[in-house]
Design a protein around this motif. Structure first.
Motif, PDB file in Angstrom:
ATOM      1  N   GLU A  84       0.831  -1.192   0.000  1.00 29.62           N
ATOM      2  CA  GLU A  84       0.000   0.000   0.000  1.00 29.62           C
ATOM      3  C   GLU A  84       0.872   1.251   0.000  1.00 29.62           C
ATOM      4  O   GLU A  84       0.616   2.206  -0.733  1.00 29.62           O
ATOM      5  CB  GLU A  84      -0.905   0.008   1.243  1.00 29.62           C
ATOM      6  CG  GLU A  84      -2.024  -1.003   1.197  1.00 29.62           C
ATOM      7  CD  GLU A  84      -3.063  -0.608   0.175  1.00 29.62           C
ATOM      8  OE1 GLU A  84      -3.672   0.458   0.319  1.00 29.62           O
ATOM      9  OE2 GLU A  84      -3.242  -1.363  -0.795  1.00 29.62           O
ATOM     10  N   TYR A  85       1.905   1.243   0.817  1.00 32.29           N
ATOM     11  CA  TYR A  85       2.798   2.395   0.939  1.00 32.29           C
ATOM     12  C   TYR A  85       3.474   2.709  -0.389  1.00 32.29           C
ATOM     13  O   TYR A  85       3.675   3.858  -0.748  1.00 32.29           O
ATOM     14  CB  TYR A  85       3.832   2.074   2.016  1.00 32.29           C
ATOM     15  CG  TYR A  85       4.804   3.183   2.325  1.00 32.29           C
ATOM     16  CD1 TYR A  85       4.468   4.186   3.227  1.00 32.29           C
ATOM     17  CD2 TYR A  85       6.059   3.210   1.742  1.00 32.29           C
ATOM     18  CE1 TYR A  85       5.359   5.196   3.528  1.00 32.29           C
ATOM     19  CE2 TYR A  85       6.963   4.215   2.041  1.00 32.29           C
ATOM     20  CZ  TYR A  85       6.607   5.196   2.938  1.00 32.29           C
ATOM     21  OH  TYR A  85       7.497   6.186   3.236  1.00 32.29           O
ATOM     22  N   PHE A  88       2.030   5.094  -3.678  1.00 29.88           N
ATOM     23  CA  PHE A  88       2.007   6.538  -3.763  1.00 29.88           C
ATOM     24  C   PHE A  88       3.320   7.074  -4.307  1.00 29.88           C
ATOM     25  O   PHE A  88       4.370   6.456  -4.172  1.00 29.88           O
ATOM     26  CB  PHE A  88       1.735   7.139  -2.381  1.00 29.88           C
ATOM     27  CG  PHE A  88       0.407   6.732  -1.812  1.00 29.88           C
ATOM     28  CD1 PHE A  88      -0.761   7.336  -2.231  1.00 29.88           C
ATOM     29  CD2 PHE A  88       0.323   5.723  -0.867  1.00 29.88           C
ATOM     30  CE1 PHE A  88      -1.994   6.964  -1.716  1.00 29.88           C
ATOM     31  CE2 PHE A  88      -0.906   5.332  -0.342  1.00 29.88           C
ATOM     32  CZ  PHE A  88      -2.061   5.953  -0.782  1.00 29.88           C
ATOM     33  N   LYS A  93       4.668   9.768   0.011  1.00 21.09           N
ATOM     34  CA  LYS A  93       4.581   8.601   0.887  1.00 21.09           C
ATOM     35  C   LYS A  93       4.618   8.962   2.364  1.00 21.09           C
ATOM     36  O   LYS A  93       3.822   8.461   3.164  1.00 21.09           O
ATOM     37  CB  LYS A  93       5.709   7.620   0.560  1.00 21.09           C
ATOM     38  CG  LYS A  93       5.526   6.903  -0.757  1.00 21.09           C
ATOM     39  CD  LYS A  93       6.708   6.001  -1.058  1.00 21.09           C
ATOM     40  CE  LYS A  93       6.525   5.296  -2.384  1.00 21.09           C
ATOM     41  NZ  LYS A  93       7.691   4.452  -2.736  1.00 21.09           N
ATOM     42  N   VAL A  96       1.389  10.515   3.572  1.00 22.97           N
ATOM     43  CA  VAL A  96       0.313   9.538   3.744  1.00 22.97           C
ATOM     44  C   VAL A  96       0.459   8.812   5.075  1.00 22.97           C
ATOM     45  O   VAL A  96      -0.526   8.562   5.779  1.00 22.97           O
ATOM     46  CB  VAL A  96       0.310   8.527   2.576  1.00 22.97           C
ATOM     47  CG1 VAL A  96      -0.646   7.382   2.859  1.00 22.97           C
ATOM     48  CG2 VAL A  96      -0.089   9.217   1.291  1.00 22.97           C
ATOM     49  N   GLU A  99      -0.695  11.163   7.687  1.00 23.13           N
ATOM     50  CA  GLU A  99      -2.129  11.372   7.523  1.00 23.13           C
ATOM     51  C   GLU A  99      -2.934  10.319   8.283  1.00 23.13           C
ATOM     52  O   GLU A  99      -3.966  10.619   8.878  1.00 23.13           O
ATOM     53  CB  GLU A  99      -2.451  11.327   6.029  1.00 23.13           C
ATOM     54  CG  GLU A  99      -3.879  11.608   5.647  1.00 23.13           C
ATOM     55  CD  GLU A  99      -4.053  11.512   4.147  1.00 23.13           C
ATOM     56  OE1 GLU A  99      -4.179  12.563   3.496  1.00 23.13           O
ATOM     57  OE2 GLU A  99      -4.055  10.383   3.608  1.00 23.13           O
ATOM     58  N   SER A 100      -2.442   9.090   8.270  1.00 23.13           N
ATOM     59  CA  SER A 100      -3.168   7.994   8.913  1.00 23.13           C
ATOM     60  C   SER A 100      -3.143   8.089  10.437  1.00 23.13           C
ATOM     61  O   SER A 100      -3.926   7.426  11.109  1.00 23.13           O
ATOM     62  CB  SER A 100      -2.583   6.643   8.472  1.00 23.13           C
ATOM     63  OG  SER A 100      -1.264   6.482   8.973  1.00 23.13           O
ATOM     64  N   LEU A 116      -8.864  13.072  -0.812  1.00 23.54           N
ATOM     65  CA  LEU A 116      -9.728  12.436   0.184  1.00 23.54           C
ATOM     66  C   LEU A 116     -11.208  12.569  -0.141  1.00 23.54           C
ATOM     67  O   LEU A 116     -12.036  11.844   0.424  1.00 23.54           O
ATOM     68  CB  LEU A 116      -9.460  13.026   1.571  1.00 23.54           C
ATOM     69  CG  LEU A 116      -8.149  12.615   2.241  1.00 23.54           C
ATOM     70  CD1 LEU A 116      -7.940  13.402   3.532  1.00 23.54           C
ATOM     71  CD2 LEU A 116      -8.136  11.119   2.539  1.00 23.54           C
ATOM     72  N   ARG A 146      -5.869   6.034  -4.245  1.00 22.40           N
ATOM     73  CA  ARG A 146      -6.578   7.236  -3.793  1.00 22.40           C
ATOM     74  C   ARG A 146      -7.867   6.872  -3.085  1.00 22.40           C
ATOM     75  O   ARG A 146      -8.225   7.467  -2.056  1.00 22.40           O
ATOM     76  CB  ARG A 146      -6.847   8.147  -4.980  1.00 22.40           C
ATOM     77  CG  ARG A 146      -7.283   9.543  -4.605  1.00 22.40           C
ATOM     78  CD  ARG A 146      -7.081  10.500  -5.753  1.00 22.40           C
ATOM     79  NE  ARG A 146      -5.687  10.582  -6.164  1.00 22.40           N
ATOM     80  CZ  ARG A 146      -5.254  11.243  -7.228  1.00 22.40           C
ATOM     81  NH1 ARG A 146      -6.118  11.891  -7.989  1.00 22.40           N
ATOM     82  NH2 ARG A 146      -3.982  11.278  -7.537  1.00 22.40           N
ATOM     83  N   ASP A 148      -8.463   4.116  -1.460  1.00 26.62           N
ATOM     84  CA  ASP A 148      -8.136   3.493  -0.179  1.00 26.62           C
ATOM     85  C   ASP A 148      -7.896   4.534   0.906  1.00 26.62           C
ATOM     86  O   ASP A 148      -8.204   4.306   2.079  1.00 26.62           O
ATOM     87  CB  ASP A 148      -6.900   2.599  -0.314  1.00 26.62           C
ATOM     88  CG  ASP A 148      -7.203   1.287  -1.009  1.00 26.62           C
ATOM     89  OD1 ASP A 148      -8.399   0.960  -1.157  1.00 26.62           O
ATOM     90  OD2 ASP A 148      -6.261   0.580  -1.413  1.00 26.62           O
ATOM     91  N   ARG A 149      -7.322   5.685   0.534  1.00 23.43           N
ATOM     92  CA  ARG A 149      -7.081   6.740   1.519  1.00 23.43           C
ATOM     93  C   ARG A 149      -8.389   7.229   2.135  1.00 23.43           C
ATOM     94  O   ARG A 149      -8.396   7.754   3.255  1.00 23.43           O
ATOM     95  CB  ARG A 149      -6.369   7.921   0.872  1.00 23.43           C
ATOM     96  CG  ARG A 149      -4.913   7.704   0.561  1.00 23.43           C
ATOM     97  CD  ARG A 149      -4.340   8.921  -0.157  1.00 23.43           C
ATOM     98  NE  ARG A 149      -4.479  10.145   0.618  1.00 23.43           N
ATOM     99  CZ  ARG A 149      -4.753  11.337   0.087  1.00 23.43           C
ATOM    100  NH1 ARG A 149      -4.951  11.476  -1.218  1.00 23.43           N
ATOM    101  NH2 ARG A 149      -4.845  12.407   0.869  1.00 23.43           N
ATOM    102  N   GLN A 150      -9.486   7.060   1.430  1.00 20.24           N
ATOM    103  CA  GLN A 150     -10.749   7.624   1.891  1.00 20.24           C
ATOM    104  C   GLN A 150     -11.362   6.866   3.056  1.00 20.24           C
ATOM    105  O   GLN A 150     -12.414   7.249   3.571  1.00 20.24           O
ATOM    106  CB  GLN A 150     -11.721   7.725   0.717  1.00 20.24           C
ATOM    107  CG  GLN A 150     -11.224   8.698  -0.339  1.00 20.24           C
ATOM    108  CD  GLN A 150     -12.201   8.907  -1.475  1.00 20.24           C
ATOM    109  OE1 GLN A 150     -13.335   8.450  -1.425  1.00 20.24           O
ATOM    110  NE2 GLN A 150     -11.763   9.591  -2.505  1.00 20.24           N
TER     111      GLN A 150
END
Length: 281
Positions: A84-85, A88, A93, A96, A99-100, A116, A146, A148-150
């Motif tokens: 996943e990492y 991006f 990276k 992100v 962000e989590s 998002l 993108r 998945d970030r949501q």
């Protein structure tokens, strides 16, 4: 999300995942075929083969099921995080990862809808606009990353989200009128569901402190705030306390110049109606 330290020489994250999946499956006692593992995890044996041959990217729920069935101690989930990492851009990276962990994210966007908030169709159109020669697989990877970030937006325990958008974001036709109508209504639905706060900087506001570009201000429960700035093909993560404070002041100035959340929602819905009417003509 965990930052990967290293990969086996010559292997991409997807190849590493596939080789480890094959190793774990073949080491199972009794030995397990692709078809049997697929049946136990509710996918086809062919799909398991595609994962092992790095043709397809895994989903987190499938990685969890396979780890459980093969009693791997979470090996595939850890590689999945690395995978996943890696999806991006290099300059994004680290942002992100932070962000989590954020307890609040305040973003400003002057030209396009922030990632998002994007629908898959809008994200596809933006990606193709920036990179028109992307292959279908590359495009699918970008859009999936993108989307998945949501999870941050939908999670009840996610960060507090506040977005300030320039009115130009509402007016620009990205992809098609249908796509922008769906995109604006998606944002409106999130506002109505009280998942986030959105303010619009109307054209009449004139010049302001964040004209152009994109800014994301992140705060944390256990660390000082950070700012991520992004332009075309480049981004910068800022942790200098003085610069972060200046960015926060700029954001506060723009927030003060923006329409109220209620007026902003009305403008978003009005812009969607304008696009829809233009589409029907």
């Amino acid at each position: 999300m965990t930052t990967p330290n290293s990969l086996p020489p010559g292997k991409t994250p997807r190849e590493y995942y596939g080789s480890e999946l094959r190793r774990l499956r073949e080491a199972a006692l009794p030995k397990m075929s692709q078809e049997k593992l697929g049946a136990l995890t509710f996918v086809s044996g062919t799909y398991i083969g595609q994962l092992e041959n790095s043709v397809r990217s895994p989903q987190i729920d499938l990685s969890l099921r396979i780890d459980d069935i093969l009693d791997s101690g979470g090996v595939l989930v850890r590689i999945h995080e690395l995978l996943e990492y890696s999806r991006f851009a290099d300059y994004f990276k680290e942002a992100v990862e932070h962000e989590s962990r954020a307890v609040s994210i305040c973003e400003y966007a002057g030209s396009v809808v922030p990632g998002l908030l994007q629908t898959s169709d809008y994200a596809t159109a933006v990606s193709l606009g920036a990179q028109p020669l992307l292959s279908d697989d590359e495009l699918a990877e970008l859009v999936a990353a993108r989307m998945d970030r949501q999870r941050l937006v939908s999670a009840t325990t996610g960060p507090e989200l506040w977005f300030i958008l320039d009115e130009a974001v509402l007016r620009r036709v990205v992809g098609s009128r249908r796509i922008i109508v769906d995109q604006l209504r998606h944002i409106a639905a999130l506002i109505i569901r009280r998942r986030l706060i959105v303010q619009i900087v109307a054209y009449e506001a004139g010049a302001h402190a964040l004209l152009g570009g994109m800014l994301s201000l992140m705060t944390f429960s256990d660390a000082p705030p950070l700012v991520y700035l992004e332009g075309q093909h480049a981004g910068q993560l800022i942790d200098d306390t003085g610069l972060v404070a200046r960015c926060q002041r700029s954001y506060d100035l723009v927030r003060a110049a923006a329409l109220s959340p209620e007026a902003s929602l009305a403008l978003i819905l009005s812009a969607a109606e304008v696009h829809e009417n233009a589409q029907e003509q």
